[in-house]
Write a protein that holds these residues in place. Structure first.
Motif, PDB file in Angstrom:
ATOM      1  N   ALA A 168     -41.212   7.669 -21.082  1.00 31.54           N
ATOM      2  CA  ALA A 168     -41.426   7.959 -19.659  1.00 31.54           C
ATOM      3  C   ALA A 168     -41.068   9.411 -19.342  1.00 31.54           C
ATOM      4  O   ALA A 168     -40.112   9.957 -19.896  1.00 31.54           O
ATOM      5  N   PRO A 169     -41.830  10.026 -18.449  1.00 31.37           N
ATOM      6  CA  PRO A 169     -41.537  11.414 -18.059  1.00 31.37           C
ATOM      7  C   PRO A 169     -40.333  11.486 -17.107  1.00 31.37           C
ATOM      8  O   PRO A 169     -40.487  11.441 -15.894  1.00 31.37           O
ATOM      9  N   LEU A 170     -39.145  11.572 -17.683  1.00 30.74           N
ATOM     10  CA  LEU A 170     -37.913  11.602 -16.890  1.00 30.74           C
ATOM     11  C   LEU A 170     -37.318  13.000 -16.851  1.00 30.74           C
ATOM     12  O   LEU A 170     -36.113  13.153 -16.700  1.00 30.74           O
ATOM     13  N   ALA A 182     -32.588   6.002 -14.118  1.00 35.32           N
ATOM     14  CA  ALA A 182     -32.041   6.680 -12.936  1.00 35.32           C
ATOM     15  C   ALA A 182     -30.968   7.682 -13.339  1.00 35.32           C
ATOM     16  O   ALA A 182     -30.923   8.816 -12.822  1.00 35.32           O
ATOM     17  N   TYR A 183     -30.111   7.316 -14.285  1.00 37.86           N
ATOM     18  CA  TYR A 183     -29.051   8.233 -14.723  1.00 37.86           C
ATOM     19  C   TYR A 183     -29.620   9.445 -15.445  1.00 37.86           C
ATOM     20  O   TYR A 183     -29.117  10.557 -15.285  1.00 37.86           O
ATOM     21  N   HIS A 218     -30.671  15.124 -15.273  1.00 36.28           N
ATOM     22  CA  HIS A 218     -31.656  16.193 -15.452  1.00 36.28           C
ATOM     23  C   HIS A 218     -31.746  17.073 -14.202  1.00 36.28           C
ATOM     24  O   HIS A 218     -31.831  18.299 -14.305  1.00 36.28           O
ATOM     25  N   GLY A 219     -31.720  16.440 -13.052  1.00 36.32           N
ATOM     26  CA  GLY A 219     -31.852  17.194 -11.810  1.00 36.32           C
ATOM     27  C   GLY A 219     -30.587  17.898 -11.370  1.00 36.32           C
ATOM     28  O   GLY A 219     -30.632  18.924 -10.705  1.00 36.32           O
ATOM     29  N   HIS A 220     -29.456  17.355 -11.747  1.00 37.73           N
ATOM     30  CA  HIS A 220     -28.170  17.898 -11.318  1.00 37.73           C
ATOM     31  C   HIS A 220     -27.213  17.877 -12.507  1.00 37.73           C
ATOM     32  O   HIS A 220     -26.390  16.971 -12.638  1.00 37.73           O
TER      33      HIS A 220
END
Length: 178
Positions: free
Chosen positions: A23-25, A83-84, A89-91
């Motif tokens: 999945a593109p996470l 979700a983790y 990745h974002g923060h």
């Protein structure tokens, strides 16, 4: 028949794990991420409802119940692991150490099993909120999952026993009404 009840959940879990790793996470989480997690949890609940109905109708309710448990729990764990990964990745720094997909899955299972080894911990408010949501969902979902699935299996067993008793008829030779 037994092979089918083993292969179907093994195939489903294998597919879920492959999808998790493919999945593109690699994007930053946003409101869409929260909606996707909520949709995933609703999908999980819909799967449980579907499985409960299928268990109650199944000629082999106990096998079907085991199949449902083997499929549902990994789905729940992989939703939170994804979700983790997105949060990390974002923060960067949302957890006490950087999480890749395997680390996120490890953390998710640690939270699910309530062992919390202490090697990975949520640091930011977003990571802590999602972890709390997972803890609460795990406790509630696992309790409801077990009660629903085991209850449906019992209904299925009783239905099967009643049907078998009706087919045997009073003399045990079968009934013309079956």
């Amino acid at each position: 028949m037994l092979l089918r009840h083993v292969l179907r959940p093994v195939g489903a879990v294998t597919l879920l794990v492959v999808l998790y790793y493919l999945a593109p996470l690699d994007r930053s989480p946003d409101a869409g991420t929260a909606l996707a997690l909520a949709a995933g949890l609703l999908l999980f609940l819909a799967l449980v409802v579907h499985q409960v109905k299928a268990i109650a109708r199944s000629p082999y309710p106990r096998l079907r119940a085991l199949e449902a448990l083997v499929t549902a729990v990994p789905l729940l764990l992989l939703l939170f692991a994804a979700a983790y990964v997105l949060i990390e990745h974002g923060h960067h720094g949302s957890f006490s150490e950087a999480l890749n997909r395997t680390d996120a899955l490890y953390f998710t299972v640690s939270v699910f099993a309530t062992v919390g080894f202490g090697d990975i911990a949520p640091v930011t408010m977003v990571a802590r909120v999602v972890t709390v949501v997972q803890m609460l969902f795990d406790v509630v979902a696992l309790g409801l999952l077990a009660k629903s699935i085991l209850g449906a299996a019992e209904v299925g067993v009783r239905r099967r026993s009643a049907r078998d008793a009706g087919e045997a008829g009073p003399t045990g030779s079968g009934s013309a009404d079956s």
